[in-house]
Design a protein around this motif. Sequence first.
Motif, PDB file in Angstrom:
ATOM      1  N   ASN A   9      -1.241  -4.848 -21.571  1.00 35.15           N
ATOM      2  CA  ASN A   9      -2.542  -4.498 -20.984  1.00 35.15           C
ATOM      3  C   ASN A   9      -2.671  -4.960 -19.537  1.00 35.15           C
ATOM      4  O   ASN A   9      -3.631  -4.613 -18.858  1.00 35.15           O
ATOM      5  N   SER A  10      -1.709  -5.741 -19.058  1.00 37.08           N
ATOM      6  CA  SER A  10      -1.776  -6.260 -17.689  1.00 37.08           C
ATOM      7  C   SER A  10      -0.622  -5.795 -16.805  1.00 37.08           C
ATOM      8  O   SER A  10      -0.551  -6.190 -15.638  1.00 37.08           O
ATOM      9  N   ILE A  11       0.270  -4.982 -17.328  1.00 38.85           N
ATOM     10  CA  ILE A  11       1.421  -4.532 -16.537  1.00 38.85           C
ATOM     11  C   ILE A  11       0.982  -3.869 -15.237  1.00 38.85           C
ATOM     12  O   ILE A  11       1.562  -4.121 -14.186  1.00 38.85           O
ATOM     13  N   HIS A  12      -0.063  -3.057 -15.303  1.00 38.49           N
ATOM     14  CA  HIS A  12      -0.516  -2.347 -14.099  1.00 38.49           C
ATOM     15  C   HIS A  12      -0.923  -3.315 -12.988  1.00 38.49           C
ATOM     16  O   HIS A  12      -0.823  -2.992 -11.810  1.00 38.49           O
ATOM     17  N   LYS A  13      -1.355  -4.530 -13.338  1.00 35.89           N
ATOM     18  CA  LYS A  13      -1.785  -5.507 -12.336  1.00 35.89           C
ATOM     19  C   LYS A  13      -0.616  -6.050 -11.518  1.00 35.89           C
ATOM     20  O   LYS A  13      -0.818  -6.601 -10.442  1.00 35.89           O
ATOM     21  N   LEU A  14       0.602  -5.883 -12.030  1.00 34.44           N
ATOM     22  CA  LEU A  14       1.779  -6.329 -11.276  1.00 34.44           C
ATOM     23  C   LEU A  14       1.924  -5.553  -9.973  1.00 34.44           C
ATOM     24  O   LEU A  14       2.514  -6.045  -9.019  1.00 34.44           O
ATOM     25  N   PHE A  15       1.392  -4.348  -9.944  1.00 33.59           N
ATOM     26  CA  PHE A  15       1.601  -3.454  -8.804  1.00 33.59           C
ATOM     27  C   PHE A  15       0.391  -3.356  -7.886  1.00 33.59           C
ATOM     28  O   PHE A  15       0.339  -2.492  -7.022  1.00 33.59           O
ATOM     29  N   GLN A  16      -0.568  -4.270  -8.051  1.00 30.56           N
ATOM     30  CA  GLN A  16      -1.690  -4.336  -7.123  1.00 30.56           C
ATOM     31  C   GLN A  16      -1.250  -5.109  -5.882  1.00 30.56           C
ATOM     32  O   GLN A  16      -0.285  -5.863  -5.916  1.00 30.56           O
ATOM     33  N   GLU A  17      -1.956  -4.903  -4.800  1.00 29.49           N
ATOM     34  CA  GLU A  17      -1.557  -5.526  -3.531  1.00 29.49           C
ATOM     35  C   GLU A  17      -1.795  -7.022  -3.498  1.00 29.49           C
ATOM     36  O   GLU A  17      -1.078  -7.749  -2.808  1.00 29.49           O
ATOM     37  N   THR A  18      -2.813  -7.497  -4.212  1.00 29.93           N
ATOM     38  CA  THR A  18      -3.132  -8.922  -4.199  1.00 29.93           C
ATOM     39  C   THR A  18      -3.380  -9.401  -5.628  1.00 29.93           C
ATOM     40  O   THR A  18      -3.443  -8.608  -6.553  1.00 29.93           O
ATOM     41  N   GLY A  19      -3.541 -10.700  -5.753  1.00 31.08           N
ATOM     42  CA  GLY A  19      -3.863 -11.277  -7.052  1.00 31.08           C
ATOM     43  C   GLY A  19      -2.643 -11.841  -7.759  1.00 31.08           C
ATOM     44  O   GLY A  19      -1.513 -11.774  -7.262  1.00 31.08           O
ATOM     45  N   VAL A  20      -2.903 -12.397  -8.928  1.00 25.56           N
ATOM     46  CA  VAL A  20      -1.831 -13.048  -9.674  1.00 25.56           C
ATOM     47  C   VAL A  20      -0.748 -12.053 -10.080  1.00 25.56           C
ATOM     48  O   VAL A  20       0.441 -12.382 -10.089  1.00 25.56           O
ATOM     49  N   GLY A  21      -1.133 -10.816 -10.400  1.00 24.44           N
ATOM     50  CA  GLY A  21      -0.140  -9.800 -10.768  1.00 24.44           C
ATOM     51  C   GLY A  21       0.852  -9.544  -9.652  1.00 24.44           C
ATOM     52  O   GLY A  21       2.061  -9.464  -9.876  1.00 24.44           O
ATOM     53  N   ALA A  22       0.349  -9.436  -8.435  1.00 28.34           N
ATOM     54  CA  ALA A  22       1.219  -9.219  -7.275  1.00 28.34           C
ATOM     55  C   ALA A  22       2.160 -10.404  -7.076  1.00 28.34           C
ATOM     56  O   ALA A  22       3.345 -10.233  -6.754  1.00 28.34           O
ATOM     57  N   THR A  23       1.644 -11.608  -7.283  1.00 24.86           N
ATOM     58  CA  THR A  23       2.474 -12.809  -7.152  1.00 24.86           C
ATOM     59  C   THR A  23       3.578 -12.811  -8.213  1.00 24.86           C
ATOM     60  O   THR A  23       4.740 -13.113  -7.910  1.00 24.86           O
TER      61      THR A  23
END
Length: 146
Positions: A9-23
């Motif tokens: 449910n959080s895989i898409h957050k990996l590809f955001q420009e900022t935030g913990v997912g990007a890190t």
Amino acid sequence: MSSIIVDTNSIHKLFQETGVGATIWELIKNRAIQVPGGGTKYKDEVVRSPLREVFQELLRSGIIKLYSDEDIDTLEAQYKLNPDLKSDDQHVIAIAYRSGCRVLFSADKALSDDFKNHKILPKPRGKVLCNKYYAKIVQGAPPCKE
């Protein structure tokens, strides 16, 4: 190499420009962390994901460490019988138990509670990443077990 479980449910957050997912994605690309997985449900979720090609590349490069479906499915079945479990993500808990990984990236509150519950996962207690500040936890996390 540290390890982290990434809930689908959080895989898409990996590809955001900022935030913990990007890190986390930067750490994955730099081969600083490993992502454990395995089991029938995990593979089904990945196959249905629009990022299945990325998954295949990470698998080929050794960043994703797959455990046997039989091991994970057996543990998942045992966790389904656990009355303390609040989430329906027994496969994620099974992966954490088998791999020894105690860092989770997920937006699922029930799963997060289960992951941190010492009655469900033995020590060390699980940590759930929720913002960029906590991303440093990943770098100190232990590697996946063999």
